[in-house]
Design a protein around this motif. Structure first.
Motif, PDB file in Angstrom:
ATOM      1  N   PRO A  71       0.822  -1.213   0.000  1.00 25.02           N
ATOM      2  CA  PRO A  71       0.000   0.000   0.000  1.00 25.02           C
ATOM      3  C   PRO A  71       0.859   1.267   0.000  1.00 25.02           C
ATOM      4  O   PRO A  71       1.808   1.384   0.769  1.00 25.02           O
ATOM      5  N   SER A  72       0.519   2.170  -0.893  1.00 24.13           N
ATOM      6  CA  SER A  72       1.283   3.400  -1.027  1.00 24.13           C
ATOM      7  C   SER A  72       0.417   4.464  -1.687  1.00 24.13           C
ATOM      8  O   SER A  72      -0.283   4.177  -2.668  1.00 24.13           O
ATOM      9  N   LEU A  73       0.482   5.663  -1.161  1.00 26.44           N
ATOM     10  CA  LEU A  73      -0.238   6.776  -1.757  1.00 26.44           C
ATOM     11  C   LEU A  73       0.309   7.078  -3.144  1.00 26.44           C
ATOM     12  O   LEU A  73      -0.448   7.321  -4.084  1.00 26.44           O
ATOM     13  N   MET A  74       1.622   7.026  -3.297  1.00 26.93           N
ATOM     14  CA  MET A  74       2.224   7.332  -4.595  1.00 26.93           C
ATOM     15  C   MET A  74       1.873   6.285  -5.650  1.00 26.93           C
ATOM     16  O   MET A  74       1.714   6.624  -6.818  1.00 26.93           O
ATOM     17  N   ALA A  75       1.748   5.035  -5.259  1.00 27.92           N
ATOM     18  CA  ALA A  75       1.340   4.009  -6.230  1.00 27.92           C
ATOM     19  C   ALA A  75      -0.050   4.318  -6.773  1.00 27.92           C
ATOM     20  O   ALA A  75      -0.298   4.184  -7.971  1.00 27.92           O
ATOM     21  N   GLY A  76      -0.960   4.733  -5.903  1.00 25.87           N
ATOM     22  CA  GLY A  76      -2.294   5.130  -6.351  1.00 25.87           C
ATOM     23  C   GLY A  76      -2.253   6.343  -7.252  1.00 25.87           C
ATOM     24  O   GLY A  76      -2.969   6.422  -8.254  1.00 25.87           O
ATOM     25  N   ARG A  77      -1.409   7.298  -6.917  1.00 27.11           N
ATOM     26  CA  ARG A  77      -1.302   8.508  -7.744  1.00 27.11           C
ATOM     27  C   ARG A  77      -0.697   8.200  -9.108  1.00 27.11           C
ATOM     28  O   ARG A  77      -1.120   8.767 -10.114  1.00 27.11           O
ATOM     29  N   TYR A  78       0.295   7.314  -9.159  1.00 30.44           N
ATOM     30  CA  TYR A  78       0.895   6.971 -10.447  1.00 30.44           C
ATOM     31  C   TYR A  78      -0.078   6.177 -11.320  1.00 30.44           C
ATOM     32  O   TYR A  78      -0.106   6.355 -12.539  1.00 30.44           O
ATOM     33  N   LEU A  79      -0.883   5.319 -10.714  1.00 30.69           N
ATOM     34  CA  LEU A  79      -1.907   4.619 -11.486  1.00 30.69           C
ATOM     35  C   LEU A  79      -2.923   5.611 -12.037  1.00 30.69           C
ATOM     36  O   LEU A  79      -3.315   5.530 -13.204  1.00 30.69           O
ATOM     37  N   ALA A  80      -3.329   6.563 -11.220  1.00 31.17           N
ATOM     38  CA  ALA A  80      -4.270   7.597 -11.677  1.00 31.17           C
ATOM     39  C   ALA A  80      -3.666   8.420 -12.809  1.00 31.17           C
ATOM     40  O   ALA A  80      -4.350   8.758 -13.778  1.00 31.17           O
ATOM     41  N   LEU A  81      -2.375   8.734 -12.705  1.00 34.61           N
ATOM     42  CA  LEU A  81      -1.704   9.480 -13.773  1.00 34.61           C
ATOM     43  C   LEU A  81      -1.681   8.672 -15.064  1.00 34.61           C
ATOM     44  O   LEU A  81      -1.920   9.215 -16.146  1.00 34.61           O
ATOM     45  N   GLY A  82      -1.404   7.377 -14.974  1.00 31.64           N
ATOM     46  CA  GLY A  82      -1.416   6.539 -16.171  1.00 31.64           C
ATOM     47  C   GLY A  82      -2.781   6.521 -16.843  1.00 31.64           C
ATOM     48  O   GLY A  82      -2.887   6.598 -18.072  1.00 31.64           O
ATOM     49  N   ILE A  83      -3.827   6.462 -16.047  1.00 33.31           N
ATOM     50  CA  ILE A  83      -5.184   6.503 -16.606  1.00 33.31           C
ATOM     51  C   ILE A  83      -5.456   7.871 -17.216  1.00 33.31           C
ATOM     52  O   ILE A  83      -6.067   7.985 -18.284  1.00 33.31           O
ATOM     53  N   GLY A  84      -4.966   8.927 -16.568  1.00 36.01           N
ATOM     54  CA  GLY A  84      -5.121  10.274 -17.113  1.00 36.01           C
ATOM     55  C   GLY A  84      -4.406  10.445 -18.443  1.00 36.01           C
ATOM     56  O   GLY A  84      -4.922  11.096 -19.358  1.00 36.01           O
ATOM     57  N   LEU A  85      -3.218   9.856 -18.573  1.00 35.46           N
ATOM     58  CA  LEU A  85      -2.506   9.920 -19.852  1.00 35.46           C
ATOM     59  C   LEU A  85      -3.266   9.161 -20.939  1.00 35.46           C
ATOM     60  O   LEU A  85      -3.278   9.565 -22.107  1.00 35.46           O
ATOM     61  N   LEU A  86      -3.913   8.070 -20.550  1.00 35.04           N
ATOM     62  CA  LEU A  86      -4.754   7.336 -21.495  1.00 35.04           C
ATOM     63  C   LEU A  86      -5.936   8.201 -21.948  1.00 35.04           C
ATOM     64  O   LEU A  86      -6.324   8.173 -23.118  1.00 35.04           O
ATOM     65  N   VAL A  87      -6.488   8.986 -21.036  1.00 38.15           N
ATOM     66  CA  VAL A  87      -7.573   9.913 -21.402  1.00 38.15           C
ATOM     67  C   VAL A  87      -7.074  10.940 -22.419  1.00 38.15           C
ATOM     68  O   VAL A  87      -7.766  11.239 -23.396  1.00 38.15           O
ATOM     69  N   VAL A  88      -5.872  11.488 -22.204  1.00 39.43           N
ATOM     70  CA  VAL A  88      -5.314  12.452 -23.158  1.00 39.43           C
ATOM     71  C   VAL A  88      -5.138  11.801 -24.522  1.00 39.43           C
ATOM     72  O   VAL A  88      -5.504  12.373 -25.556  1.00 39.43           O
ATOM     73  N   LEU A  89      -4.615  10.587 -24.548  1.00 39.43           N
ATOM     74  CA  LEU A  89      -4.395   9.881 -25.811  1.00 39.43           C
ATOM     75  C   LEU A  89      -5.715   9.574 -26.522  1.00 39.43           C
ATOM     76  O   LEU A  89      -5.840   9.781 -27.733  1.00 39.43           O
ATOM     77  N   LEU A  90      -6.709   9.096 -25.789  1.00 39.52           N
ATOM     78  CA  LEU A  90      -8.008   8.808 -26.411  1.00 39.52           C
ATOM     79  C   LEU A  90      -8.705  10.080 -26.887  1.00 39.52           C
ATOM     80  O   LEU A  90      -9.378  10.072 -27.921  1.00 39.52           O
ATOM     81  N   THR A  91      -8.556  11.172 -26.147  1.00 40.36           N
ATOM     82  CA  THR A  91      -9.131  12.448 -26.585  1.00 40.36           C
ATOM     83  C   THR A  91      -8.497  12.886 -27.898  1.00 40.36           C
ATOM     84  O   THR A  91      -9.191  13.346 -28.809  1.00 40.36           O
ATOM     85  N   ALA A  92      -7.180  12.725 -28.005  1.00 37.06           N
ATOM     86  CA  ALA A  92      -6.499  13.068 -29.251  1.00 37.06           C
ATOM     87  C   ALA A  92      -6.978  12.181 -30.393  1.00 37.06           C
ATOM     88  O   ALA A  92      -7.188  12.652 -31.514  1.00 37.06           O
ATOM     89  N   TRP A  93      -7.189  10.902 -30.109  1.00 37.84           N
ATOM     90  CA  TRP A  93      -7.656   9.988 -31.151  1.00 37.84           C
ATOM     91  C   TRP A  93      -9.058  10.354 -31.628  1.00 37.84           C
ATOM     92  O   TRP A  93      -9.333  10.365 -32.833  1.00 37.84           O
ATOM     93  N   VAL A  94      -9.946  10.669 -30.677  1.00 36.76           N
ATOM     94  CA  VAL A  94     -11.317  11.051 -31.053  1.00 36.76           C
ATOM     95  C   VAL A  94     -11.305  12.329 -31.889  1.00 36.76           C
ATOM     96  O   VAL A  94     -11.971  12.417 -32.923  1.00 36.76           O
TER      97      VAL A  94
END
Length: 159
Positions: A71-94
């Motif tokens: 358990p780690s706060l930073m692990a949760g934040r890095y996972l959230a960042l990865g999902i956020g980068l996926l949102v940026v990529l999908l927005t660009a694709w759309v």
């Protein structure tokens, strides 16, 4: 050239996210991650009387993946960042599909250079997951319309 701009936008977004991850925080992050860990490791349900509120379980299950081993706060934040980068990529694709390569590049740039959005994408809560789900639901609705009977005819007649 537009693909290079999208890659640069993703790099800028990742740098902003990595900068914001140790600095940005909101009040319920740790509580959110504790419940996520309990769901992922011990099978706790959100619909128990001990947990206040009624929330959808998907964000808890996804964030629980980052809390299974250590358990780690930073692990949760890095996972959230990865999902956020996926949102940026999908927005660009759309945007690319709708308006061409430069529309996709500009959409990625506008989203990736918005510091508040990228900072919220690093919080270990539901923010980036909710954005991803809303984007996927919107894509599903567009795809359902595009493949329905007569939709192509209605679209071509409108031009």
């Amino acid at each position: 050239m537009a693909k290079v701009v999208v890659v640069l936008a993703l790099i800028m977004a990742a740098i902003q996210g990595l900068y914001a991850a140790p600095r940005m925080g909101i009040d319920d992050e740790s509580g959110f991650l504790v419940v996520s860990r309990l769901m992922a490791t011990e099978g706790v349900s959100l619909y128990q009387d001990e947990l206040s509120g009624t929330r959808l379980p998907l964000p808890y299950w996804i964030m629980g993946l980052s809390q299974r081993h250590r358990p780690s706060l930073m692990a949760g934040r890095y996972l959230a960042l990865g999902i956020g980068l996926l949102v940026v990529l999908l927005t660009a694709w759309v945007a690319h599909r709708i308006g061409g390569p430069w529309a996709g590049a500009l959409a990625a740039l506008f989203l990736a250079t918005n510091g508040v959005v990228m900072a919220y994408f690093t919080t270990a809560t539901y923010v980036s997951i909710a954005n991803l789900v809303l984007l996927l639901v919107g894509l599903g609705l567009v795809a359902a319309f595009a493949f329905s009977d007569g939709a192509r005819q209605r679209i071509t007649d409108a031009k």
